[in-house]
Design an enzyme around this catalytic site. Structure first.
Site, mmCIF file in Angstrom:
data_model
loop_
_atom_site.group_PDB
_atom_site.id
_atom_site.type_symbol
_atom_site.label_atom_id
_atom_site.label_comp_id
_atom_site.label_asym_id
_atom_site.label_seq_id
_atom_site.Cartn_x
_atom_site.Cartn_y
_atom_site.Cartn_z
ATOM 1 C CG ASP A 61 3.780 55.511 68.209
ATOM 2 O OD1 ASP A 61 3.187 54.695 67.132
ATOM 3 O OD2 ASP A 61 3.418 55.817 69.621
ATOM 4 C CG ASP A 66 -0.463 50.978 72.455
ATOM 5 O OD1 ASP A 66 0.552 50.772 72.006
ATOM 6 O OD2 ASP A 66 -0.895 51.780 72.290
HETATM 7 C C1 DGJ Z 1 1.051 54.634 70.910
HETATM 8 C C2 DGJ Z 1 2.637 53.387 70.988
HETATM 9 O O1 DGJ Z 1 2.250 52.415 70.739
HETATM 10 C C3 DGJ Z 1 3.214 53.344 73.181
HETATM 11 O O2 DGJ Z 1 4.378 52.959 72.791
HETATM 12 C C4 DGJ Z 1 3.464 54.791 72.749
HETATM 13 O O3 DGJ Z 1 4.727 55.480 72.297
HETATM 14 C C5 DGJ Z 1 2.371 56.095 72.358
HETATM 15 N N1 DGJ Z 1 1.758 55.705 71.688
HETATM 16 C C6 DGJ Z 1 2.829 57.409 72.833
HETATM 17 O O4 DGJ Z 1 1.896 58.092 72.407
#
Ligand code: DGJ
Length: 736
Positions: free
Chosen positions: A479, A549
């Protein structure tokens, strides 16, 4: 496929069965762009370039030939300051403070295969016969700067790649102020421009508009390719649709700040340039040093946007992505992020895993919150040791218990970040990107590790390697949750501070290369707050990306439709989440959530322990169906049929390579009163084959036979639905 140089006409012809790309050396000096498009035989290549004398405001470099003006000559890699007034492809700053330069042809070299770019992601070949490459060597005589333009043409893809290498062969140092990866001058400007724009939770929406005199810019200054704009742009003929018309796609294999510009000049020609964003960039080239630009991938289609996308999909899936999972079924996963956020312990994760096992999933992913003291997003990034409060028996024990349930185990990291509230920051406060005497601006309470520094990269490789070797980890979610501010490095001298952002990308690419090579059995999925770095650069190391997301099925129609313009379906992570949806609070049916998520790499992102028996059964059936359809979804040819940007209905389909199988997904967002009797015309089928059509919407026994020609020319009869957020699928199997 071949690259031919005709010494008499001084023309280069790069071609394969579908495309031609033609250049000509003019006056023994300048490399002109002559043509890029559908394949031509090449009868009179020397006669194609048009030249006309213009006014004194377009000066000539040759007093004896006033028709030769750099301002009007279509060029391959234009300079600045020596009579071309259009946007340049590169710009230098010499020790004497001046910037004018002029590239002239020096020599060229044509060879089989395609070289790898040093420490940069790129498309590749597995056999030399798959491609041919041309290195065109140009020089700026006054500064002794050598510029090598590299072009590769593939045998099996309607694509040409371009990149550029600068070598300072002079005694004095110089500065690259701008070093783009490509430039093309189109002979007219009668195009629409198409690009992918958006924001966090609204990524890669399609934007199309006519180009007009002046400049059009799509760019990122964020230190990442970004949610806002994708490093891609296409010029389209005015009649270009999904299945007809001309599309010229240009995609940059890079994950940092970029620029893509179209400039329409007074003579109605269109110059397109793309590369690292020159904004806040400069690179010092000492005598003997060289600089390599990222690669651009140029795709031409005369079968509309669909043809362009399928070329990108094939090329990127098979010759950009690498590793064991490139050609393997992607696991169905459950991720605990939306199920628990930071609030979990080992027993909660095991309870989710038990249900995941019951319903037939392959992989459990433990997301953010398992390390340091990460009970919220205000601490612990950089402290990559297990939080024994949450996992009292350690990671190894959790992985063992998950594996005992016949599930593989995956783990989340955000390796490029550091929380000011962390042991790592207390130990190394200068390891983040920062500028002396200025605030270190935080975003999501975090700073960015300075990956331009070798010791920082080495540390991350060491720490991650230790965790990845400690237990059988089968998947990593990588991430990255903020963009760059105060871009400076404590390790670079003042003269090189503006190299920091690109050096960071080189550091990141090195770290990813090392880790993915050391752990070839791990499936890596990149992520940046969803799709903030969904780009070809990342795909070279990690064959899939968390698309957004936003897990709402309706929003996903646009996001996944837009993403499919360039990126293969096997690159898109897509999960079913709970309702009301956490991002937009919409309540949609389990069917539409399932069908939208099945359209990519399928998974779930909800608390499985809260499912009713009936919901569990639906999930079990969705997973079983997906596993049957997975080869078609992952490897099939993708056709967009109805656009969510244009109406209430969306449809797309996947067709197997022999056209013997196909899958159609159809979605309707809102109910319609007294609607028309709609038909859906399919694509990609064999008109001479008959197909049996079945699906969840068709009543038992309704599986019926249609000719491929009927389905393409007339279409499937679509359902009439009551209620919002409806969807269905159709499976087609050829019977002869
Ligand atoms: C952003 C990601 O896109 C989410 O899926 C998740 O992993 C969060 N960060 C966790 O902090």
């Amino acid at each position: 496929m071949k690259i031919q140089f005709d010494a008499t006409t001084q023309t280069f012809h790069l071609q394969n069965e579908k495309i031609s790309y033609i250049m000509q050396i003019v006056n023994g000096q300048y490399v002109a762009h002559v043509y890029w498009g559908a394949r031509i035989r090449g009868t009179n290549l020397g006669g194609l370039l048009a030249r006309r004398r213009r006014c004194s405001f377009s000066p000539s470099t040759d007093p004896s030939d006033l028709s030769l003006s750099l301002d009007t000559l279509p060029q391959e890699y234009p300079s600045y300051g020596t009579s071309d007034f259009r946007v340049p492809a590169y710009e230098i700053l010499l020790e004497n403070g001046t910037s004018a330069s002029e590239l002239v042809y020096d020599s060229h070299h044509i060879y089989l295969g395609k070289p790898r770019l040093n420490n940069l992601p790129s498309t590749y070949v597995e056999q030399e016969e798959e491609a041919q490459t041309l290195d065109m060597v140009m020089v700026d005589k006054a500064s002794q700067l050598k510029v090598i333009l590299t072009y590769t043409v593939f045998e099996a893809h309607a694509a040409i790649t371009r990149s550029v290498r600068f070598v300072n062969e002079g005694a004095a140092e110089l500065r690259l102020q701008r070093a783009l990866s490509m430039s093309i001058d189109f002979s007219h400007a009668s195009f629409d421009m198409l690009h992918l724009s958006g924001s966090w939770v609204r990524e890669r929406h399609m934007e199309r508009r006519p180009i007009a005199p002046g400049g059009h810019v799509v760019e990122s200054r964020r230190g990442a390719s970004s949610h806002s704009h994708n490093p891609f742009l296409a010029l389209l003929s005015k009649d270009c649709g999904e299945s007809h018309g001309e599309a010229y796609g240009i995609s940059l294999v890079y994950s940092g700040s970029f620029t893509a510009q179209v400039e329409v000049d007074p003579y109605d020609t269109a110059r397109v340039v793309m590369g690292i964003n020159p904004f806040d960039f400069s690179w010092l080239l000492a005598s003997g040093e060289s600089f390599q630009t990222p690669e651009t991938v140029l795709v031409y289609s005369n079968e509309g946007l669909g043809g362009m996308s399928r070329t990108y999909h094939h090329l990127y899936r098979t010759r950009l992505c690498r590793g064991m999972y490139r050609d393997q079924a992607r696991p169905v996963l459950v991720n605990n992020w939306e199920a628990t956020y930071f609030d979990f312990d080992a027993e909660k994760i095991i309870a989710i895993a038990e249900t995941a096992h019951e319903v037939g999933m392959d992989l459990l992913v433990l997301d953010d919150g398992w390390f340091g003291k990460r009970d919220h997003d205000r601490s612990s990034l950089g402290d990559w040791f297990v939080d024994l409060r949450k996992l009292p028996d350690g990671l190894e024990d959790l992985v063992r218990r998950v594996n005992e349930l016949q599930l593989k185990f995956g783990l989340w990291f955000e390796p490029e970040m550091i929380s000011p509230e962390s042991e790592l920051y207390r130990k190394h406060p200068d390891w983040c990107l920062h500028v002396p005497n200025r605030r270190r601006t935080q975003a999501r309470h975090q700073l960015i590790l300075d990956f331009s520094r070798e010791e920082v990269c080495d540390y991350i490789v060491e720490v991650l390697s230790a965790i990845l070797s400690s237990s059988p980890i089968a998947y990593v979610k990588w991430d990255m949750n903020r963009n760059m501010t105060e871009i400076g490095s404590a390790a670079l001298p003042p003269t090189r501070q503006r190299e920091t952002a690109h050096r960071y990308m080189l550091g990141l690419y090195r770290v990813m290369e090392q880790l993915t090579s050391a752990f070839p059995h791990i499936l890596f999925e990149s992520c940046s707050g969803g799709g903030g770095r969904f780009d070809p650069g990342m795909l070279h190391y990690m064959p899939q990306t968390w698309t957004s997301d936003n897990t709402d099925a309706v929003e996903r129609l646009k996001i996944q439709y837009g993403t499919s313009l360039v990126y293969p379906i096997s690159a898109m992570g897509a999960h079913v989440s709970a309702v009301p949806n956490h991002q937009v609070h919409r309540v949609t049916s389990m069917d539409i959530r399932g069908h939208a998520a099945m359209s990519g790499n399928f998974g779930y992102e909800l608390d499985l322990t809260k499912l009713t028996a009936e919901e569990k059964e639906t999930v079990r059936q969705q997973i079983a169906l997906y596993k049957e359809l997975r080869p078609l979804i992952q490897y099939g040819d993708f056709y967009r049929l109805l656009s969510p940007f244009e109406g209430n209905q969306t449809a797309w389909m996947y067709v197997s390579s022999e056209r013997s199988e196909a899958l159609v997904m159809y979605f309707q967002v809102l109910a319609e009163p007294n609607p028309p009797l709609r038909k859906l015309r399919l694509q990609g089928l064999d008109p001479n084959m008959d197909y049996s059509v079945s699906g969840d919407w068709l009543a038992d026994g309704e599986a019926s036979m249609y000719g491929g020609d009927e389905l393409v020319q007339i279409g499937l009869n679509l359902p009439q639905w009551k209620g919002d957020f409806r969807s269905c699928y159709y499976r087609l199997r050829a019977v002869r």
